[in-house]
Scaffold this active site. Sequence first.
Site, PDB file in Angstrom:
ATOM      1  N   TYR A 111       7.793   3.936   9.958  1.00 57.57           N
ATOM      2  CA  TYR A 111       8.135   2.392  10.008  1.00 57.57           C
ATOM      3  C   TYR A 111       8.652   1.704   8.579  1.00 57.57           C
ATOM      4  O   TYR A 111       9.049   0.705   8.607  1.00 57.57           O
ATOM      5  CB  TYR A 111       6.999   1.750  10.546  1.00 57.57           C
ATOM      6  CG  TYR A 111       5.721   1.749   9.951  1.00 57.57           C
ATOM      7  CD1 TYR A 111       5.376   1.071   8.691  1.00 57.57           C
ATOM      8  CD2 TYR A 111       4.726   2.549  10.578  1.00 57.57           C
ATOM      9  CE1 TYR A 111       4.321   1.358   8.175  1.00 57.57           C
ATOM     10  CE2 TYR A 111       3.462   2.773  10.002  1.00 57.57           C
ATOM     11  CZ  TYR A 111       3.166   2.172   8.933  1.00 57.57           C
ATOM     12  OH  TYR A 111       1.906   2.215   8.087  1.00 57.57           O
TER      13      TYR A 111
ATOM     14  N   ARG B 267       0.879  -1.225  -0.017  1.00 65.14           N
ATOM     15  CA  ARG B 267       0.093   0.082   0.007  1.00 65.14           C
ATOM     16  C   ARG B 267       0.834   1.086   0.002  1.00 65.14           C
ATOM     17  O   ARG B 267       1.786   1.362   0.819  1.00 65.14           O
ATOM     18  CB  ARG B 267      -1.049  -0.080   1.198  1.00 65.14           C
ATOM     19  CG  ARG B 267      -0.406  -0.007   2.662  1.00 65.14           C
ATOM     20  CD  ARG B 267      -1.169  -0.103   3.551  1.00 65.14           C
ATOM     21  NE  ARG B 267      -0.771  -0.189   4.954  1.00 65.14           N
ATOM     22  CZ  ARG B 267       0.096   0.453   5.690  1.00 65.14           C
ATOM     23  NH1 ARG B 267       0.465   1.622   5.244  1.00 65.14           N
ATOM     24  NH2 ARG B 267       0.697   0.033   6.748  1.00 65.14           N
TER      25      ARG B 267
ATOM     26  N   HIS C  82      -1.891   3.095   6.337  1.00 58.62           N
ATOM     27  CA  HIS C  82      -2.760   2.064   6.904  1.00 58.62           C
ATOM     28  C   HIS C  82      -4.186   2.603   6.664  1.00 58.62           C
ATOM     29  O   HIS C  82      -5.209   2.068   6.003  1.00 58.62           O
ATOM     30  CB  HIS C  82      -2.420   1.547   8.271  1.00 58.62           C
ATOM     31  CG  HIS C  82      -3.402   0.455   8.518  1.00 58.62           C
ATOM     32  ND1 HIS C  82      -3.352  -0.788   8.110  1.00 58.62           N
ATOM     33  CD2 HIS C  82      -4.578   0.392   9.286  1.00 58.62           C
ATOM     34  CE1 HIS C  82      -4.417  -1.320   8.722  1.00 58.62           C
ATOM     35  NE2 HIS C  82      -5.219  -0.974   9.446  1.00 58.62           N
TER      36      HIS C  82
END
Length: 360
Positions: A273, A259, A263
């Site tokens: 991250y 993606r 999120h």
Amino acid sequence: MKHVLESVESQFETFQILNEDGEIVNKEEMPDLSDDDLKELMRRMVYTRILDQRSIALNRQGRLGFYAPTAGQEASQLGSQFALEKEDFLLPAYRDVPQLIWQGLPLYQAFLFSRGHFHGNQFPDEMNALSPQIIIGAQYTQAAGVALGIKKRGKKAVAVTYTGDGGTSQGDFYEGINFAGAYSAPAIFFVQNNYFAISVPVEKQTAAKTLAQKSVAAGIEGIQVDGMDVLAVYAATKHARERAINGEGPTLIETLTYRYGPHTMAGDDPTRYRTDDLDNEWEKKDPIVRLRKFLEEKNLWSEEEENKVIEQAKDEIKQAIKKADEQPKQTVTNLIENMFAELPINLKEQLEEYKEKESK
């Protein structure tokens, strides 16, 4: 025991048909798709990318509620849906609204779902689907039950569900595939492995080298697929569907995808991250760019055709959000009346109370 594990893991090689340069590298597995089919797949992926961009903008404007970006996962989502039939039953996760739209959900209702409006969950009667599941992994156990129901009714159809890599860490994941396997239920379980769940790297979620190999414990077929390759995803789904309706049981399909956005739009920051180098590496695997190269080489696609799709998407999205805005506002009485078929006494009292408030 180590050799047994290594033997199992070595069998789960990534299935691919179309490489990053838009070249066919697995001719014998090329699906039987017409030129019109190939163009339709491209059209849907371009349309869905624009829908994602506009949905993010609408979310930031406060005109949508919950939204999980889909850019990068179009091949995994739409390649799988394209292999399904109208009688098949969809049980999506919250990122899988595009599959619902292409299966028949009106776009304005998808927007209402994002806003939490009850009409967004009132699917057309002819559409076999449940609303997107918010609870991680819960759709897997539901899919096993729906698939068993399909089998007991003697229907030639399948139940198809999706989760992310994080979903495989839930108990519902194994319970679902184990139940479906035990009853040879016609189900297809997708794991869209985008490597980070919400933020936890997949290697910290499991010691397994692939997520597809988790099918072995349940005694069902499993395959790992290049999830940026729409042709490979389509072919794998088509094969799994044929197995299922022929009584050969369920399949677990792991699609390796990515993606590009966060999120969800609820505050996630992927830069905390994920590295720029990793993002750049996956952008080179973009499913739309890949299919575009393939189609252009076959003289089946052009910049002009793509721009037409983009303009069509923008226009239809504009009309859909307008129609969503025109829907009557959801009230507390709507919520109470839609919660139960027969109201308990305490809610009957509250219903009367709110009816009086809303009448003023």
